[in-house]
Design a protein around this motif. Structure first.
Motif, PDB file in Angstrom:
ATOM      1  N   VAL A 195       0.840  -1.204   0.000  1.00  0.00           N
ATOM      2  CA  VAL A 195       0.000   0.000   0.000  1.00  0.00           C
ATOM      3  C   VAL A 195       0.874   1.253   0.000  1.00  0.00           C
ATOM      4  N   GLN A 196       1.908   1.281   0.805  1.00  0.00           N
ATOM      5  CA  GLN A 196       2.792   2.444   0.844  1.00  0.00           C
ATOM      6  C   GLN A 196       3.550   2.617  -0.471  1.00  0.00           C
ATOM      7  N   ALA A 197       3.979   1.483  -1.071  1.00  0.00           N
ATOM      8  CA  ALA A 197       4.694   1.578  -2.348  1.00  0.00           C
ATOM      9  C   ALA A 197       3.780   2.085  -3.453  1.00  0.00           C
ATOM     10  N   GLU A 198       2.505   1.673  -3.450  1.00  0.00           N
ATOM     11  CA  GLU A 198       1.566   2.161  -4.455  1.00  0.00           C
ATOM     12  C   GLU A 198       1.274   3.659  -4.259  1.00  0.00           C
ATOM     13  N   GLN A 199       1.167   4.087  -3.019  1.00  0.00           N
ATOM     14  CA  GLN A 199       0.974   5.522  -2.768  1.00  0.00           C
ATOM     15  C   GLN A 199       2.184   6.323  -3.224  1.00  0.00           C
ATOM     16  N   LEU A 200       3.364   5.779  -2.975  1.00  0.00           N
ATOM     17  CA  LEU A 200       4.568   6.465  -3.427  1.00  0.00           C
ATOM     18  C   LEU A 200       4.650   6.499  -4.952  1.00  0.00           C
ATOM     19  N   LEU A 201       4.160   5.406  -5.600  1.00  0.00           N
ATOM     20  CA  LEU A 201       4.144   5.391  -7.054  1.00  0.00           C
ATOM     21  C   LEU A 201       3.216   6.468  -7.604  1.00  0.00           C
ATOM     22  N   GLU A 202       2.063   6.647  -6.988  1.00  0.00           N
ATOM     23  CA  GLU A 202       1.158   7.713  -7.416  1.00  0.00           C
ATOM     24  C   GLU A 202       1.807   9.083  -7.255  1.00  0.00           C
ATOM     25  N   LEU A 203       2.563   9.242  -6.164  1.00  0.00           N
ATOM     26  CA  LEU A 203       3.231  10.525  -5.943  1.00  0.00           C
ATOM     27  C   LEU A 203       4.320  10.766  -6.982  1.00  0.00           C
ATOM     28  N   VAL A 204       5.076   9.732  -7.313  1.00  0.00           N
ATOM     29  CA  VAL A 204       6.138   9.889  -8.318  1.00  0.00           C
ATOM     30  C   VAL A 204       5.541  10.170  -9.691  1.00  0.00           C
ATOM     31  N   GLN A 205       4.434   9.486 -10.027  1.00  0.00           N
ATOM     32  CA  GLN A 205       3.780   9.741 -11.312  1.00  0.00           C
ATOM     33  C   GLN A 205       3.229  11.166 -11.381  1.00  0.00           C
ATOM     34  N   LEU A 206       2.724  11.639 -10.231  1.00  0.00           N
ATOM     35  CA  LEU A 206       2.227  13.017 -10.210  1.00  0.00           C
ATOM     36  C   LEU A 206       3.371  14.007 -10.409  1.00  0.00           C
ATOM     37  N   ARG A 207       4.494  13.757  -9.770  1.00  0.00           N
ATOM     38  CA  ARG A 207       5.660  14.634  -9.964  1.00  0.00           C
ATOM     39  C   ARG A 207       6.151  14.570 -11.413  1.00  0.00           C
ATOM     40  N   PHE A 208       6.076  13.366 -12.019  1.00  0.00           N
ATOM     41  CA  PHE A 208       6.502  13.239 -13.418  1.00  0.00           C
ATOM     42  C   PHE A 208       5.567  13.991 -14.358  1.00  0.00           C
ATOM     43  N   SER A 209       4.285  14.010 -14.007  1.00  0.00           N
ATOM     44  CA  SER A 209       3.325  14.701 -14.869  1.00  0.00           C
ATOM     45  C   SER A 209       3.530  16.206 -14.892  1.00  0.00           C
ATOM     46  N   VAL A 210       4.078  16.762 -13.807  1.00  0.00           N
ATOM     47  CA  VAL A 210       4.315  18.214 -13.742  1.00  0.00           C
ATOM     48  C   VAL A 210       5.763  18.553 -14.042  1.00  0.00           C
ATOM     49  N   GLY A 211       6.541  17.547 -14.449  1.00  0.00           N
ATOM     50  CA  GLY A 211       7.918  17.799 -14.842  1.00  0.00           C
ATOM     51  C   GLY A 211       8.907  17.894 -13.702  1.00  0.00           C
ATOM     52  N   GLN A 212       8.536  17.447 -12.483  1.00  0.00           N
ATOM     53  CA  GLN A 212       9.450  17.502 -11.341  1.00  0.00           C
ATOM     54  C   GLN A 212      10.191  16.174 -11.116  1.00  0.00           C
ATOM     55  N   SER A 213       9.950  15.168 -11.955  1.00  0.00           N
ATOM     56  CA  SER A 213      10.627  13.884 -11.832  1.00  0.00           C
ATOM     57  C   SER A 213      10.835  13.317 -13.233  1.00  0.00           C
TER      58      SER A 213
END
Length: 287
Positions: A195-213
């Motif tokens: 569950v924590q890894a999936e939440q972190l994946l959503e956060l990384v994808q969100l950062r990638f969508s705004v160009g921060q990752s």
């Protein structure tokens, strides 16, 4: 030639004298230490009880061990061997008494009486013979007493085998139970990590969508989630295997129903038993 032999004999005696002196027993000045009748442990903890599994204070474990001691097939077989040895000992013990045997039979005879070649009447007789025999073996050479003693030793050995089997089964049940709880706790921890890894994946994808990752971070986090999910079937297979082992120990058919209830945490460890013979006893050894 005789002189040479005398010289050789003298040299051999001189060389053997020091060797003999090495093996001379000298008086030990150390006083003898009396061995006590029973040693006391220095651990200071309580002794292990006869029903040692009750010391964990787990009602589920107590119930499982009680079911195993009453339903395990290996233990039933050991109890059957004990009953067979007891019956054989009783049979051998009866040999010291006189043996009585009785035989009963029934016989019937019919006699036909003819007068002037004609049947006049028939005489029928019935007899019931009873035979009693007694036999007794005088134990001159001790055969009967030796056989009786051997049968008693077989009973004692069967008792020890049954108790050893019960101890081994209770230990296997406790070991399997703790391993099952450990696997369940590992599964719960793994689910939290997923569950924590999936939440972190959503956060990384969100950062990638705004160009921060970058895409590398996204792929690494996806790989982390997939690796954690791949461990879940292995843990579930271990839980299933341990459940089958516990069912067999309880004398049940595996796969029918889980004999172990769901528990969240492991029971608290009990105090260590007595340490036994203290290490200071080794210093009292004469060697």
């Amino acid at each position: 030639m005789r002189r040479c032999r005398s010289v050789d004999l003298l040299v051999a005696i001189v060389l053997a004298a020091p060797a003999c002196a090495v093996h001379q027993v000298k008086d030990d000045p150390k006083p003898l230490v009396a061995v006590p009748a029973g040693f006391q442990s220095g651990g200071g903890a309580v002794a292990a009880p006869l029903r040692w599994w009750t010391s964990f204070g787990d009602a589920s474990l107590n119930g499982l061990v009680d079911q195993a001691l009453s339903g395990n097939f290996d233990l039933k077989r050991a109890a059957a061997r004990l009953g067979m040895a007891t019956a054989a000992a009783a049979q051998q013990g009866a040999a010291v008494w006189p043996q009585l045997s009785a035989e009963v039979g029934v016989s019937a005879a019919r006699n036909n009486i003819y007068v002037n070649k004609q049947l006049n009447f028939t005489n029928t007789t019935t007899s019931v013979p009873l035979m009693l025999t007694a036999s007794y073996e005088v134990d001159l050479w001790g055969r009967v007493s030796s056989v009786r003693k051997a049968a008693g030793l077989d009973v004692a050995a069967s008792v020890e085998d049954r108790d050893a089997m019960a101890m081994m089964i209770s230990a296997q049940v406790a070991e399997t139970w703790f391993a099952l709880l450990e696997q369940r706790a590992s599964k719960a921890l793994l689910l939290e990590q997923i569950v924590q890894a999936e939440q972190l994946l959503e956060l990384v994808q969100l950062r990638f969508s705004v160009g921060q990752s970058n895409v590398v971070a996204v792929l690494q986090q996806r790989q982390q989630v997939v690796g954690l999910r791949a461990q879940l079937p292995l843990i579930e297979a271990g839980i299933s295997t341990l459940g089958h082992q516990l069912s067999v120990l309880l004398g049940r058919a595996p796969g029918v129903a889980s004999p172990a209830p769901e528990l969240a945490t492991l029971p608290k460890p009990t105090p260590l038993p007595k340490a036994g013979v203290p290490a200071e006893v080794l210093k009292r050894r004469p060697d």
